[in-house]
Design an enzyme around this catalytic site. Structure first.
Site, PDB file in Angstrom:
ATOM      1  N   SER A 129      -3.593   3.957   6.176  1.00 62.44           N
ATOM      2  CA  SER A 129      -4.327   3.604   4.959  1.00 62.44           C
ATOM      3  C   SER A 129      -3.717   4.270   3.726  1.00 62.44           C
ATOM      4  O   SER A 129      -3.060   5.313   3.820  1.00 62.44           O
ATOM      5  CB  SER A 129      -5.782   4.033   5.108  1.00 62.44           C
ATOM      6  OG  SER A 129      -5.837   5.438   5.273  1.00 62.44           O
ATOM      7  N   THR A 130      -3.977   3.685   2.583  1.00 60.97           N
ATOM      8  CA  THR A 130      -3.444   4.213   1.323  1.00 60.97           C
ATOM      9  C   THR A 130      -4.014   5.600   1.029  1.00 60.97           C
ATOM     10  O   THR A 130      -3.293   6.477   0.540  1.00 60.97           O
ATOM     11  CB  THR A 130      -3.726   3.210   0.193  1.00 60.97           C
ATOM     12  OG1 THR A 130      -2.923   2.038   0.453  1.00 60.97           O
ATOM     13  CG2 THR A 130      -3.381   3.762  -1.171  1.00 60.97           C
ATOM     14  N   GLU A 133       3.974   3.356   4.741  1.00 57.78           N
ATOM     15  CA  GLU A 133       3.592   1.935   4.816  1.00 57.78           C
ATOM     16  C   GLU A 133       2.078   1.934   4.802  1.00 57.78           C
ATOM     17  O   GLU A 133       1.446   2.415   5.745  1.00 57.78           O
ATOM     18  CB  GLU A 133       4.080   1.292   6.117  1.00 57.78           C
ATOM     19  CG  GLU A 133       5.579   1.294   6.324  1.00 57.78           C
ATOM     20  CD  GLU A 133       6.297   0.285   5.452  1.00 57.78           C
ATOM     21  OE1 GLU A 133       5.627  -0.584   4.860  1.00 57.78           O
ATOM     22  OE2 GLU A 133       7.520   0.386   5.348  1.00 57.78           O
ATOM     23  N   CYS A 162      -2.227  -5.301   8.394  1.00 58.03           N
ATOM     24  CA  CYS A 162      -1.990  -4.854   7.012  1.00 58.03           C
ATOM     25  C   CYS A 162      -1.625  -6.023   6.117  1.00 58.03           C
ATOM     26  O   CYS A 162      -1.936  -6.028   4.935  1.00 58.03           O
ATOM     27  CB  CYS A 162      -0.900  -3.795   6.990  1.00 58.03           C
ATOM     28  SG  CYS A 162       0.591  -4.325   7.833  1.00 58.03           S
ATOM     29  N   GLU A 167      -9.565  -3.299   0.791  1.00 62.06           N
ATOM     30  CA  GLU A 167      -9.082  -3.705   2.116  1.00 62.06           C
ATOM     31  C   GLU A 167     -10.210  -3.540   3.136  1.00 62.06           C
ATOM     32  O   GLU A 167     -10.739  -2.441   3.312  1.00 62.06           O
ATOM     33  CB  GLU A 167      -7.880  -2.849   2.528  1.00 62.06           C
ATOM     34  CG  GLU A 167      -7.257  -3.321   3.829  1.00 62.06           C
ATOM     35  CD  GLU A 167      -6.085  -2.450   4.267  1.00 62.06           C
ATOM     36  OE1 GLU A 167      -6.195  -1.220   4.185  1.00 62.06           O
ATOM     37  OE2 GLU A 167      -5.070  -3.015   4.710  1.00 62.06           O
TER      38      GLU A 167
END
Ligand code: NAD
Length: 505
Positions: free
Chosen positions: A252-253, A274, A309, A408
């Site tokens: 996750s970001t 990523e 993703c 997301e």
């Protein structure tokens, strides 16, 4: 010890269940060439989302295990046992590793499905071959990349070479546990590094199994390590470790940002990320085949339960065809009904765990309260099985500023957003903190290329969704990450460039 579990791939639910009954599941960490429990003896339970059954006790590693693993990895690296092997020899070992993954494909697919809930047919036909291919393709490439000579005056030689970075820690997620791991470990090992793999606590089983296959393939002790455990314990310890030279991550970001902080707080290790996505799938009224576009849009949100993703979670449709297209999507989603993941006919499996299911259900509620119109799905189902299943869900009439369009969800929840002009479609598509992937459907070559150029995304697909291969780099713009997995570009992450300059007497 490493005999394949089956001689032929099962073809029915009961055959897969029978094979599951024969499994011996390894839950220990693999450090310095041996399976072992965590130094402090902690364990956690691996629970199957298919029926809530406990599959195995897993070593819950922490900083003590990270220290042991990094020490072994560093000393293996410095010994040259792997780092100084000729590329062709590393290639041969990695090719054997890929062969073993294929030979044990049924077992690996079964472990993946039991652990994180994806349909067995996909685990067997996508995850296993893609993992083997990532390793094989990268191995094949490593003895075909050359250094450079700088353009120098006549009496000088400027050599530009690549050297392995050292100890690489790879922290990966649960949605494609083996594939995501292979995108890191293949180029990291091929370039001569020592690699410590930390799988997600939600899906550690295949990573642990891969360690034995790597050993059988001939990867020396200390060069490949698997440390199962939680992110805030062993993951954090690796990210802060002074002797980890490079940290590669898929997830996750929010965690990605934290890892950059850890690197800054420790040794400025290289950090390659990523991260998340909210990918726009743009359908113009002149798309060559609306039925095909709808089928792929359905797959883009339902494949792997939407836990992808690059899921095409924002569907931008030209308003003149929106009603018709939403109908086609709902029709196409009929082939994506959740079922028992061990049934070879199942296309949509279980959600990885209760927390992720709750998150998806919460977002479905948020979409309704934001005023979007629920046109398909929206319910948890098959609760009586003890498993975690949710219907693929479609919201129409979504505005890009709604939370279901900007955040997301990581589940099978599609937001349909209408547009009238190409410029409007581009503006909506790029109005996101993410930039992982995007698709455009049109028969007009000018529209296709104009939109593809304007999209701020690492992958753009024209008239299909989710194309690509090991031959193409994969990664994100903006808060979807940095650096690229796959292709020869992946080698950039795992090597330092060295300039060696010689002045001739
Ligand atoms: P996550 O970020 O919660 O966890 C990923 C990994 O990080 C796990 O192994 C976890 O244990 C570890 N981790 C968590 N906190 C940590 C910490 N403080 N320090 C070190 N490690 C820590 O992500 P997830 O839920 O496993 O996976 C879903 C996410 O992954 C989604 O956002 C998805 O978009 C993303 N993803 C991205 C790609 C890509 O290629 N861009 C591919 C697959 C998944």
């Amino acid at each position: 010890m490493n005999q394949p579990l089956s001689s032929s791939t099962p073809s029915s639910t009961s055959d897969w269940q029978a094979l599951a009954g024969k499994l011996t599941i390894e839950g220990r960490a693999y450090i310095n060439g041996a399976y072992q429990w965590a130094a402090r003896g902690e364990t956690f339970a691996s629970v199957s989302p298919i029926d809530g059954r406990e599959l195995a006790a897993i070593a819950s590693c922490d900083d003590a295990d990270a220290d042991l693993a990094v020490e072994a990895a560093k000393s293996a690296f410095e010994s040259g046992v792997w780092s100084q092997l000729p590329p062709g020899k590393r290639k041969a070992v990695l090719l054997r590793f890929a062969d073993l993954i294929q030979a044990h494909g049924d077992e690996l697919a079964l472990l993946e499905t039991l652990d994180m809930g994806k349909p067995i047919s996909h685990a067997r036909s996508v995850d296993v071959p893609a993992t083997a291919r990532a390793i094989r393709w990268t191995a094949e490439a490593i003895d075909k990349v050359y250094g450079e000579l700088a353009p120098t005056p006549h009496n000088q030689i400027g050599m530009i070479s690549r050297e392995p970075v050292g100890v690489v820690a790879a922290i990966v997620p649960w949605n494609f546990p083996m594939i995501m791991a292979s995108w890191k470990i293949a180029p990291a090992l091929a370039t001569g590094n020592s690699v410590i793999l930390k799988p997600s606590e939600k899906s550690p089983l295949t990573a642990i199994r891969l360690a034995a296959l790597a050993e059988e393939a001939g990867i020396p002790s200390g060069v490949f390590t698997v440390l199962p455990g939680y992110g805030h314990t062993v993951g954090k310890a690796l990210a802060l470790h002074m002797d980890v030279d490079c940290l590669v991550f898929t997830g996750s970001t929010n965690v990605a940002k934290q890892l950059m902080i850890y690197a800054g707080q420790s040794n400025m290790k290289r950090v390659w990320l990523e991260a998340g996505g909210k990918s726009p799938n743009i359908v113009f009224a002149d798309a060559p085949d609306l039925k095909k576009a709808a089928a792929e849009a359905a797959s883009a949100i339902a494949f792997n339960q939407g836990e992808v993703c690059t899921a095409g979670s924002r569907l931008l449709v030209e308003n003149s065809i929106r009603g018709e297209f939403v109908g086609l999507i709902c029709e196409a989603l009929k082939t994506w009904r959740p079922g028992h993941p061990l049934d070879p006919a199942t296309t949509c499996g279980a959600i990885v765990d209760q927390a992720q299911l709750d998150r998806i259900i919460d977002y479905i509620g948020i979409g309704q309260s934001e005023g979007a119109s629920l046109v398909e799905g929206g319910q948890r189902i098959m609760e009586e099985t003890g498993g975690l299943f949710v219907q693929p869900t479609v919201f129409d009439g979504v505005n890009n500023r709604m939370r279901i369009a900007s955040e997301e969800i990581f589940g099978p929840v599609l937001s349909v957003i209408g547009f009238d002009t190409m410029d409007e479609a581009i503006a909506i598509a790029n109005d996101s903190i993410y930039g992982l992937a995007a698709a455009v459907w049109t028969a007009n070559i000018n529209t296709a290329h104009k939109v593809a150029k304007a999209l701020r995304a690492g992958s753009v697909w024209i008239n299909h969704y989710d194309g690509g291969d090991m031959t193409a780099p994969f990664g994100g713009f903006k808060q979807s990450g940095n650096g690229r997995d796959k292709s020869v570009h992946a080698f950039d992450k795992y090597t330092e460039l060295k300039a060696t300059w010689l002045v001739l007497e």
